[in-house]
Design an enzyme around this catalytic site. Structure first.
Site, short mmCIF file in Angstrom:
data_model
loop_
_atom_site.label_atom_id
_atom_site.label_comp_id
_atom_site.label_asym_id
_atom_site.label_seq_id
_atom_site.Cartn_x
_atom_site.Cartn_y
_atom_site.Cartn_z
N GLU A 145 0.82 -1.23 0.00
CA GLU A 145 0.00 0.00 0.00
C GLU A 145 0.85 1.26 0.00
OE1 GLU A 145 -3.19 -1.50 -0.94
OE2 GLU A 145 -2.87 0.64 -0.77
C1 LIG Z 1 2.40 -9.64 0.17
C2 LIG Z 1 2.16 -8.53 -0.80
C3 LIG Z 1 0.86 -8.20 -1.13
C4 LIG Z 1 0.62 -7.19 -2.06
N1 LIG Z 1 -0.68 -6.93 -2.45
C5 LIG Z 1 -0.88 -6.12 -3.53
C6 LIG Z 1 -2.18 -6.00 -4.11
O1 LIG Z 1 -3.16 -6.59 -3.64
N2 LIG Z 1 -2.31 -5.23 -5.22
C7 LIG Z 1 -1.28 -4.57 -5.78
O2 LIG Z 1 -1.47 -3.92 -6.78
N3 LIG Z 1 -0.02 -4.64 -5.24
C8 LIG Z 1 0.19 -5.41 -4.13
N4 LIG Z 1 1.44 -5.52 -3.59
C9 LIG Z 1 2.53 -4.74 -4.16
C10 LIG Z 1 3.04 -3.66 -3.22
O3 LIG Z 1 2.12 -2.62 -3.11
C11 LIG Z 1 4.42 -3.20 -3.74
O4 LIG Z 1 5.32 -4.26 -3.45
C12 LIG Z 1 4.88 -1.91 -3.13
O5 LIG Z 1 4.11 -0.84 -3.61
C13 LIG Z 1 6.36 -1.62 -3.44
O6 LIG Z 1 6.66 -1.78 -4.78
P1 LIG Z 1 7.92 -2.66 -5.19
O7 LIG Z 1 7.79 -3.98 -4.52
O8 LIG Z 1 8.03 -2.67 -6.67
O9 LIG Z 1 9.17 -1.95 -4.57
P2 LIG Z 1 10.00 -0.75 -5.24
O10 LIG Z 1 9.06 0.27 -5.76
O11 LIG Z 1 10.99 -1.35 -6.17
O12 LIG Z 1 10.74 -0.15 -3.98
C14 LIG Z 1 11.97 -0.67 -3.45
C15 LIG Z 1 12.51 0.31 -2.41
O13 LIG Z 1 12.79 1.57 -3.01
C16 LIG Z 1 12.06 2.60 -2.36
N5 LIG Z 1 11.59 3.57 -3.35
C17 LIG Z 1 11.07 3.32 -4.57
N6 LIG Z 1 10.71 4.47 -5.16
C18 LIG Z 1 11.00 5.46 -4.31
C19 LIG Z 1 10.85 6.88 -4.33
N7 LIG Z 1 10.30 7.51 -5.35
N8 LIG Z 1 11.29 7.59 -3.26
C20 LIG Z 1 11.81 6.98 -2.19
N9 LIG Z 1 11.97 5.64 -2.11
C21 LIG Z 1 11.57 4.89 -3.14
C22 LIG Z 1 10.90 1.92 -1.66
O14 LIG Z 1 10.45 2.67 -0.53
C23 LIG Z 1 11.50 0.58 -1.28
O15 LIG Z 1 12.17 0.68 -0.06
C24 LIG Z 1 1.71 -6.48 -2.62
C25 LIG Z 1 3.02 -6.81 -2.27
C26 LIG Z 1 3.25 -7.84 -1.39
C27 LIG Z 1 4.68 -8.21 -1.07
#
Ligand SMILES: Cc1cc2nc3c(=O)[nH]c(=O)nc-3n(C[C@H](O)[C@H](O)[C@H](O)COP(=O)(O)OP(=O)(O)OC[C@H]3O[C@@H](n4cnc5c(N)ncnc54)[C@H](O)[C@@H]3O)c2cc1C
Length: 592
Positions: free
Chosen positions: A434
């Site tokens: 989220e």
């Molecule tokens: C168990 C689980 C359930 C989930 N359920 C859903 C769901 O129902 N529907 C759905 O759509 N998604 C879902 N997600 C996805 C989840 O919302 C994303 O994993 C989350 O938004 C982070 O995206 P990412 O994993 O690509 O990490 P990334 O975006 O790659 O981030 C990696 C790191 O970089 C940091 N970062 C990235 N961009 C920035 C920025 N601009 N400024 C500062 N820091 C930054 C982040 O804070 C993080 O620490 C789920 C994920 C999991 C693991």
């Protein structure tokens, strides 16, 4: 003792004396939310959470979920739990009676949801996402879509999901690639989504996926994303279920925690979908769902903290180890000062988080029922400001609380047998999904503070000062400690506004500290308000020991937890000089 007992006294005190539930029930349309009705709903929810939902938590963690012949299979007991939930009307409390809802305040659904997540967070995610889908559709869907899909979503016959994330698009949704091609009165959706919570299951007859995708002529970036409703089974005009749509779970993730919540890779292969809201405005529509979900995830932080606390408390009374100071015989570990420190830290962080979360949700109801535009925007701004604090701070402190839960169990916390480790593992997702907490912090400093030049935060600070000024003399020491912290927060607000003018990288460099500082101060404020209510009630003759314990919570928090604000405020001074603010080529040497 049962595995989980809802903390009804604390929930009611927080609802009525912090989140203004009594005042809310006087508003036109909310008359049904009388004190008796609220009590009856909370007590019945507590029974269901304790007797029906909580016993499935451990089993769910052990069994996990499987994908068999393209169908997600969840633990057997979950279907029964879901049936009881739907039949009890628990998913419809706050929704519009036009679609079968009960028209009660959103605020009332919050302690109820807190109970589901404490009882079984993996399971609770399913109703949580459905509720977000109802809200999103209600606010953005056409009358036709609402009539066709809302009644069954509200009743719980069908569930909802949120499909944003793709392998290349996580925090940055501007690069979403899923496609939507128009075809007659609908669209054909193709693409792959990852990490979709409860993307498939058999607990309900149908699943309504809300999916972000691009139209053929869409501009690049966030302004080219639209929102589509894609049902698992198509729905005929008479409401009966039709053909299976090509929206399928392709695989399941193996995760650190929430083992019983299926996290699916979803494939949409020319699936029939319907546009929700305006073309290219999908992200704005989805934000209604995401804001709801952000508050709910913050609340999950409170829930899992409460569950970990209850378990640790019980263990601390049972486990015999060593004589405490002044005793000859070995006794329960609760006698040791360090164990009490851990328990009180867990308890007070949880109660503070409950205060902030309920308070923020109450503001949404007050905005809905406001008498004039000024009051409406003030409540909206208040809720918007508190949302990243609820999501960010309550889930950060949940890491500490669940970790302390393990610590109190000693070695038995590190092995799976006691269940303390499950809470710790389950809690770990909360700062990630989220919108990661890094993104929440940016939201707090950027959209919620800099954009309105600190106005909403100033208004909140004024509220805090007014509560401090009118505090009962028995709470003077606590109020004084809080006052210093509130002044510190206000100073940080000014520093942020000034720093951002001089240096555009400064807000990002201090964002996390600003969020944590805000959380600790808001938490102290909510505890002071809770303690003030406890003093008032005790003065009126209520001799429940809970009221004394609440004052003790405020005392402990202000003395032992609140001082952390100073460290976060201090890091703001480092702001633009810190490594976080340096250009890439300058900081790369730091990693050598
Ligand atoms: C168990 C689980 C359930 C989930 N359920 C859903 C769901 O129902 N529907 C759905 O759509 N998604 C879902 N997600 C996805 C989840 O919302 C994303 O994993 C989350 O938004 C982070 O995206 P990412 O994993 O690509 O990490 P990334 O975006 O790659 O981030 C990696 C790191 O970089 C940091 N970062 C990235 N961009 C920035 C920025 N601009 N400024 C500062 N820091 C930054 C982040 O804070 C993080 O620490 C789920 C994920 C999991 C693991």
């Amino acid at each position: 003792m049962a595995e989980y007992n809802a903390p009804l006294k604390d929930m009611k005190l927080t609802l009525n004396h912090v989140a203004r539930m009594t005042e809310l029930s006087q508003k036109p349309g909310f008359e049904d939310a009388s004190a008796d009705m609220v009590d009856a709903i909370l007590e019945e929810a507590a029974r269901v959470a304790r007797d029906v939902v909580a016993p499935t938590n451990r089993e769910g963690d052990e069994q996990g979920v499987q994908l068999k012949d393209g169908q997600v299979v969840c633990p057997e007991s979950f279907k029964h739990v879901y049936q009881q939930y739907a039949e009890g009307g628990w998913g419809s409390l706050q929704f519009d009676p036009e679609y079968g809802g009960q028209g009660l305040p959103f605020l009332l659904s919050i302690p109820v949801m807190e109970m589901w997540h404490s009882a079984n967070m993996s399971w609770g995610l399913c109703p949580m996402l459905s509720q977000g889908a109802v809200e999103c559709l209600d606010l953005n869907g056409s009358d036709e879509l609402k009539a066709k899909f809302l009644p069954q979503l509200v009743s719980g016959e069908w569930c909802g999901t949120m499909n944003l994330t793709e392998s290349n698009a996580g925090s940055d949704l501007s690069v979403v690639r899923a496609k939507a091609e128009p075809e007659g009165d609908h669209y054909r959706i193709s693409g792959e989504k990852i990490f979709i919570t409860w993307g498939d299951h058999e607990m309900a007859e149908n699943i309504i996926h809300l999916v972000l995708a691009r139209l053929p002529d869409a501009p690049p970036g966030v302004r080219g994303i639209s929102l589509f409703l894609v049902p698992k089974y198509l729905v005929n005009d008479d409401g009966s279920l039709g053909e299976r749509n090509s929206a399928n779970a392709l695989s399941l993730e193996h995760k650190l925690g929430i083992h019983a919540s299926p996290t699916c890779v979803m494939g949409f292969d020319n699936a029939v979908g319907y546009l929700v809201g305006e073309p290219n405005r999908g992200l704005a529509c989805m934000f209604t769902m995401m804001n709801n979900a952000r508050l709910s995830v913050g609340l999950q932080g409170v829930s899992i903290s409460e569950r970990a606390y209850q378990q640790a408390l019980e263990y601390a009374f049972d486990r015999i180890q060593g004589p405490a100071v002044g005793k000859k015989e070995a006794g329960p570990i609760i006698r040791h000062a360090d164990v009490r420190r851990m328990l009180m830290t867990m308890k007070t962080l949880t109660e503070a988080g409950r205060g902030i979360a309920y308070d923020a949700c109450g503001s949404l109801d007050f905005a809905l029922k406001a008498d004039n535009d000024e009051a409406k925007s003030a409540e909206q701004a208040r809720a918007a400001l508190l949302t990243p604090i609820v999501k960010g701070w309550c889930t950060e402190v949940a890491q500490e609380v669940t970790s302390l839960g393990v610590q109190i169990h000693g070695g038995m916390g590190f092995v799976e047998e006691t269940g303390a480790a499950q809470h710790y593992r389950d809690a770990r997702i909360l700062p990630i999904y989220e919108g990661t907490n890094g993104i929440q912090a940016l939201d707090l400093v950027g959209r919620k503070t800099l954009m309105d030049k600190g106005a909403a935060l100033s208004a909140l600070v004024e509220e805090m000062k007014a509560d401090i000024a009118s505090v009962d003399p028995s709470l003077t020491a606590q109020a004084k400690a809080l006052e210093e912290a509130v002044i510190g927060l206000d100073k940080a607000r000014e520093q942020l506004l000034q720093g951002a003018e001089a240096d555009q990288v400064m807000p990002g460099a201090v964002a996390y500290s600003f969020m944590m500082l805000s959380g600790y101060v808001c938490g102290g404020w909510e505890l002071l308000r809770q303690a003030s209510a406890a003093v008032r009630l005790a003065a009126e003759g209520d001799d429940d020991p809970y009221l004394q314990a609440k004052q003790e919570s405020a005392r402990f928090y202000m003395a032992q937890v609140l001082p952390r604000w100073k460290a976060f405020a201090e890091t703001l001074n480092d702001g633009s000089q810190s490594i976080m603010a340096l250009p890439e080529e300058q900081f790369s040497s730091a990693w050598q």
